[in-house]
Scaffold this motif. Structure first.
Motif, PDB file in Angstrom:
ATOM      1  N   GLU A 358     -10.238  17.622   5.276  1.00 28.01           N
ATOM      2  CA  GLU A 358      -8.783  17.748   5.136  1.00 28.01           C
ATOM      3  C   GLU A 358      -8.131  16.443   4.706  1.00 28.01           C
ATOM      4  N   LEU A 359      -8.802  15.315   4.968  1.00 30.85           N
ATOM      5  CA  LEU A 359      -8.232  14.019   4.591  1.00 30.85           C
ATOM      6  C   LEU A 359      -8.267  13.794   3.084  1.00 30.85           C
ATOM      7  N   ALA A 360      -8.972  14.649   2.348  1.00 38.41           N
ATOM      8  CA  ALA A 360      -9.043  14.496   0.892  1.00 38.41           C
ATOM      9  C   ALA A 360      -7.688  14.690   0.224  1.00 38.41           C
ATOM     10  N   ASP A 361      -6.751  15.321   0.938  1.00 43.05           N
ATOM     11  CA  ASP A 361      -5.432  15.526   0.331  1.00 43.05           C
ATOM     12  C   ASP A 361      -4.533  14.299   0.443  1.00 43.05           C
ATOM     13  N   HIS A 362      -5.008  13.257   1.128  1.00 37.96           N
ATOM     14  CA  HIS A 362      -4.172  12.064   1.270  1.00 37.96           C
ATOM     15  C   HIS A 362      -4.044  11.348  -0.072  1.00 37.96           C
ATOM     16  N   ILE A 364      -4.176   8.335  -1.071  1.00 35.80           N
ATOM     17  CA  ILE A 364      -5.054   7.208  -1.410  1.00 35.80           C
ATOM     18  C   ILE A 364      -6.529   7.526  -1.164  1.00 35.80           C
ATOM     19  N   VAL A 365      -6.873   8.788  -0.961  1.00 35.47           N
ATOM     20  CA  VAL A 365      -8.269   9.185  -0.741  1.00 35.47           C
ATOM     21  C   VAL A 365      -8.803   9.873  -1.989  1.00 35.47           C
ATOM     22  N   GLY A 366      -9.879   9.305  -2.554  1.00 36.10           N
ATOM     23  CA  GLY A 366     -10.474   9.884  -3.746  1.00 36.10           C
ATOM     24  C   GLY A 366     -11.560  10.888  -3.461  1.00 36.10           C
ATOM     25  N   GLU A 367     -12.240  10.745  -2.328  1.00 30.73           N
ATOM     26  CA  GLU A 367     -13.292  11.693  -1.957  1.00 30.73           C
ATOM     27  C   GLU A 367     -13.545  11.592  -0.460  1.00 30.73           C
ATOM     28  N   THR A 368     -13.868  12.709   0.169  1.00 29.25           N
ATOM     29  CA  THR A 368     -14.418  12.706   1.521  1.00 29.25           C
ATOM     30  C   THR A 368     -15.806  13.327   1.447  1.00 29.25           C
ATOM     31  N   ARG A 369     -16.692  12.874   2.321  1.00 32.93           N
ATOM     32  CA  ARG A 369     -18.026  13.471   2.415  1.00 32.93           C
ATOM     33  C   ARG A 369     -18.511  13.323   3.849  1.00 32.93           C
ATOM     34  N   SER A 370     -19.327  14.258   4.299  1.00 28.95           N
ATOM     35  CA  SER A 370     -19.848  14.187   5.660  1.00 28.95           C
ATOM     36  C   SER A 370     -21.113  15.025   5.760  1.00 28.95           C
ATOM     37  N   LEU A 371     -21.885  14.730   6.790  1.00 30.49           N
ATOM     38  CA  LEU A 371     -23.081  15.500   7.107  1.00 30.49           C
ATOM     39  C   LEU A 371     -23.411  15.246   8.565  1.00 30.49           C
ATOM     40  N   GLY A 372     -23.547  16.307   9.342  1.00 27.32           N
ATOM     41  CA  GLY A 372     -23.820  16.109  10.746  1.00 27.32           C
ATOM     42  C   GLY A 372     -22.715  15.305  11.398  1.00 27.32           C
ATOM     43  N   LYS A 383      -6.561   8.911  -8.134  1.00 26.03           N
ATOM     44  CA  LYS A 383      -7.593   9.899  -7.854  1.00 26.03           C
ATOM     45  C   LYS A 383      -8.355  10.314  -9.115  1.00 26.03           C
ATOM     46  N   GLY A 384      -7.650  10.458 -10.226  1.00 22.40           N
ATOM     47  CA  GLY A 384      -8.286  10.946 -11.439  1.00 22.40           C
ATOM     48  C   GLY A 384      -9.325   9.998 -11.989  1.00 22.40           C
ATOM     49  N   SER A 385      -8.983   8.716 -12.075  1.00 23.33           N
ATOM     50  CA  SER A 385      -9.899   7.718 -12.645  1.00 23.33           C
ATOM     51  C   SER A 385     -10.798   7.074 -11.602  1.00 23.33           C
ATOM     52  N   ARG A 386     -10.536   7.342 -10.336  1.00 23.21           N
ATOM     53  CA  ARG A 386     -11.253   6.723  -9.205  1.00 23.21           C
ATOM     54  C   ARG A 386     -11.028   5.205  -9.159  1.00 23.21           C
ATOM     55  N   ALA A 387      -9.969   4.737  -9.764  1.00 26.96           N
ATOM     56  CA  ALA A 387      -9.686   3.301  -9.799  1.00 26.96           C
ATOM     57  C   ALA A 387      -9.327   2.795  -8.403  1.00 26.96           C
ATOM     58  N   ARG A 388      -9.853   1.618  -8.079  1.00 24.98           N
ATOM     59  CA  ARG A 388      -9.561   0.986  -6.794  1.00 24.98           C
ATOM     60  C   ARG A 388      -8.235   0.216  -6.888  1.00 24.98           C
ATOM     61  N   PHE A 389      -7.792  -0.269  -5.738  1.00 29.04           N
ATOM     62  CA  PHE A 389      -6.542  -1.026  -5.711  1.00 29.04           C
ATOM     63  C   PHE A 389      -6.715  -2.416  -6.311  1.00 29.04           C
ATOM     64  N   ASP A 390      -7.878  -3.011  -6.122  1.00 32.96           N
ATOM     65  CA  ASP A 390      -8.163  -4.315  -6.723  1.00 32.96           C
ATOM     66  C   ASP A 390      -9.668  -4.528  -6.703  1.00 32.96           C
ATOM     67  N   ASP A 391     -10.109  -5.619  -7.328  1.00 38.90           N
ATOM     68  CA  ASP A 391     -11.541  -5.914  -7.413  1.00 38.90           C
ATOM     69  C   ASP A 391     -12.105  -6.475  -6.114  1.00 38.90           C
ATOM     70  N   LYS A 436      -5.999  10.193  14.048  1.00 43.52           N
ATOM     71  CA  LYS A 436      -5.851   8.738  14.038  1.00 43.52           C
ATOM     72  C   LYS A 436      -6.243   8.157  12.676  1.00 43.52           C
ATOM     73  N   ALA A 437      -7.242   8.739  12.039  1.00 40.19           N
ATOM     74  CA  ALA A 437      -7.628   8.284  10.704  1.00 40.19           C
ATOM     75  C   ALA A 437      -6.497   8.526   9.715  1.00 40.19           C
ATOM     76  N   ARG A 438      -5.838   9.674   9.824  1.00 45.17           N
ATOM     77  CA  ARG A 438      -4.725   9.961   8.915  1.00 45.17           C
ATOM     78  C   ARG A 438      -3.581   8.967   9.122  1.00 45.17           C
ATOM     79  N   ARG A 439      -3.290   8.632  10.375  1.00 43.48           N
ATOM     80  CA  ARG A 439      -2.234   7.652  10.628  1.00 43.48           C
ATOM     81  C   ARG A 439      -2.613   6.290  10.045  1.00 43.48           C
ATOM     82  N   ALA A 440      -3.897   5.948  10.159  1.00 42.18           N
ATOM     83  CA  ALA A 440      -4.357   4.684   9.576  1.00 42.18           C
ATOM     84  C   ALA A 440      -4.208   4.702   8.059  1.00 42.18           C
ATOM     85  N   LEU A 441      -4.501   5.834   7.432  1.00 44.48           N
ATOM     86  CA  LEU A 441      -4.326   5.954   5.980  1.00 44.48           C
ATOM     87  C   LEU A 441      -2.856   5.834   5.586  1.00 44.48           C
ATOM     88  N   ASP A 442      -1.986   6.458   6.374  1.00 48.99           N
ATOM     89  CA  ASP A 442      -0.547   6.344   6.100  1.00 48.99           C
ATOM     90  C   ASP A 442      -0.101   4.889   6.164  1.00 48.99           C
TER      91      ASP A 442
END
Length: 449
Positions: A358-362, A364-372, A383-391, A436-442
C-alpha cells in the motif's frame, strides 16, 4: 552514570562498526537500554518498534527467557571448552544433529564459527581443501555478485561486492563479481522477467570467460539483504540453476540473513529450491542472544574432506562454544514448537506483503517489494524515470531519522528503505509498522520539498 557521561565515554573510547567516527563524535550515539517483544527503548525512554530485528538476528524478539536460561545453565555447568584436539561437548553434538534435521536435504555436517564472516572465511578454506583433495588444483576462482554482502573480514569482504568496502583494503585476487539481479535500480527498459534471465546469464558468461576448469564456486545470498533487500525476479534462480548444472562448480548459499524462517521457509534455499554445497548461517540461529555462526557442509563435500585423510588446518577458539550451542538449541526448539515459521508463511508474511504494498501509492515511493518477513521501498523524486533526489542518497538518511522519530526502526541502504521485523510480529503490529512508515515518508517528503 548520566547520559552526558555515557556519551562522552562512548565518544572517547568506542569505535563503532560501519561508522564515520568524525560525524558520530559531533552527533553522539543512540543508547539502547532495554527491549521487550518486538520493541526497543533508548536512554530517553523513546520506545520503538524494531523493524530490523536487531541486526536481522532477533527473529523471536527480545523476551525469550528460555534462551537466556539455557545459556545461564550451560555457563554454570561447563562455561567453555574447545573442539580442538579430538574434544567436543554435548551441546555442540546436539546442535549439529538438530541443524541437520532442519537444513536442506543432504546437508548433514557443520563447521561452527563465531559469526557469518568467519563462516565465509571457512568456506574459502573448505573450497580450497575440497578441490585439492579432488586433484583439481586449478579450480581457484570464486564468482560472487556486485553489491553482495558476505561479511567484513578480509575474506568475507572480498567475497562481498560492495565497492565502498573494497576502496579501503586490497581484496583477494581470486574472487570476481558479476551483475546483481537488481531490476529496479539496473533493469532499464527490460521487464523483470527479462532482466532476471539476463542477470543469470552473466554467470554463464563469466564462467566461459575465465574457463570452467578454473572456477571453484559461485557464492550468493538467496536475497541480497544488506545490499537493499534485492529480491530477484522469479526467472533468476531457475536460470542460475540451469547454468550451474552445466559445470562442476560448487554452490555456496549465504543464509546468514534469510536462514531460520525469514522467507516463511526454514531457509531461502528451501524457498527457491536450491541445493547448496556449502551454506553459511549465523545471526538468528541463537536469536542474537549469543554469537554463533557456521557452515553447513553437503554430503558431496563432506565425504571428500572426511575420507581423503590429512588434517584440515583451520579453526577458531570459540568454534562450537557450548553456551552458544545451547542458545541455538533453545532457539530451534521455539521455532519448531511454536510453529513460528509456519505462521510467517501462512499468516503474517502475506499480511505484511499486502500492507507494505500500500505504501507504493506514496508520492516519493518508486517501488515496494517484500517476501516473508522482509521488505524494501525505493525513494524517488520521479516515479516514471525512477530518478533519485540526488547523487548522494540523502533521502534515505532523512527517512531513517524520520522513522526513528516516529517510533520505528527502519534501515536506509542508499535511498532504499528496508525492514526485517521479528517473526513474532502480529498483524496489529504490522499495521503499526506500516502506519509509522507512512508518517516517516510524509515527514521525509516535507523535508525534501
Amino acid at each position: 552514570m548520566s547520559k552526558i557521561q555515557l556519551l562522552q565515554q562512548d565518544r572517547e573510547h568506542l569505535l563503532h562498526p560501519f561508522t564515520d567516527f568524525h560525524d558520530l563524535g559531533k552527533q553522539g550515539t543512540r543508547v539502547i537500554t532495554n527491549a521487550d517483544g518486538a520493541y526497543i527503548t533508548d536512554i530517553d525512554g523513546h520506545r520503538m518498534l524494531d523493524g530490523m530485528s536487531g541486526l536481522w538476528c532477533c527473529n523471536l524478539g527480545y523476551s525469550r527467557n528460555e534462551i537466556a536460561d539455557a545459556i545461564y545453565e550451560q555457563l554454570r555447568t561447563l562455561p567453555f571448552y574447545n573442539s580442538f584436539f579430538q574434544c567436543t561437548t554435548i551441546p555442540s553434538i546436539e546442535l549439529a544433529d538438530a541443524l541437520s534435521e532442519v537444513t536442506p536435504a543432504g546437508m548433514n555436517n557443520v563447521f561452527f564459527t563465531g559469526s557469518g564472516s568467519e563462516a565465509n572465511d571457512t568456506n574459502l578454506r573448505l573450497i580450497r581443501r575440497y578441490w585439492d583433495l579432488k586433484d583439481q588444483p586449478n579450480k581457484r576462482i570464486i564468482i560472487s555478485r556486485k553489491n553482495a554482502y558476505h561479511g567484513s573480514t578480509i575474506g568475507g569482504a572480498s567475497l562481498g561486492g560492495m565497492s565502498g568496502m573494497h576502496k579501503q583494503f586490497e581484496a583477494l585476487d581470486y574472487i570476481t563479481h558479476i551483475q546483481q539481479p537488481y531490476w529496479f535500480g539496473e533493469g532499464g527498459d527490460m521487464s523483470p522477467e527479462e532482466f532476471g534471465v539476463y542477470a543469470a546469464r552473466c554467470l554463464d558468461e563469466k564462467i566461459q570467460e575465465l574457463g570452467p576448469d578454473n572456477i571453484a564456486a559461485f557464492i550468493a545470498e538467496p536475497i541480497q539483504g544488506a545490499g537493499g533487500v534485492i529480491i530477484p525476479p522469479e526467472t533468476y534462480w531457475p536460470e542460475v540453476k540451469k547454468v550451474l548444472a552445466q559445470y562442476d562448480i560448487l554452490l555456496v548459499v549465504d543464509e546468514v540473513i534469510f536462514g531460520f524462517g525469514r522467507t516463511g521457509e526454514w531457509f531461502g534455499s528451501d524457498y527457491y529450491g536450491l541445493e547448496p554445497d556449502l551454506m553459511t548461517f549465523a545471526k538468528a540461529v541463537t536469536n542474537g542472544y549469543f554469537p554463533l555462526g557456521g557452515t553447513m557442509v553437503s554430503d558431496r563435500v563432506a565425504e571428500v574432506v572426511k575420507s581423503k585423510g590429512g588434517e584440515f588446518t583451520h579453526g577458531y577458539t570459540y568454534s562450537a562454544h557450548p553456551a552458544a550451542c545451547m542458545a541455538g538449541l533453545a532457539t530451534l526448539n521455539i521455532l519448531r514448537g511454536e510453529k513460528i515459521i509456519d505462521n510467517v508463511r501462512d499468516n503474517t508474511g502475506p499480511y505484511l506483503a499486502k500492507r507494505w504494498a500500500e505504501l507504493a501509492d506514496h508520492p516519493i515511493v518508486g517501488e515496494t517489494r517484500s517476501l516473508g518477513m522482509v521488505g524494501a521501498l525505493e525513494l524517488v523524486k520521479d516515479k516514471g524515470s525512477r530518478a533519485r533526489f540526488d547523487d548522494d542518497c540523502t533521502a534515505g538518511g532523512i527517512c531513517r531519522d524520520m522513522s526513528i522519530k516516529n517510533g520505528l526502526v527502519m534501515r536506509a541502504t542508499g535511498d532504499t528503505m528496508i525492514i526485517a521485523p521479528p517473526l513474532i510480529i502480529t498483524t496489529e503490529q504490522v499495521d503499526e509498522l506500516v502506519e509509522k512508515a507512512r508518517r516517516a515518508l510524509d515527514d521525509t517528503a516535507k523535508a525534501l520539498a
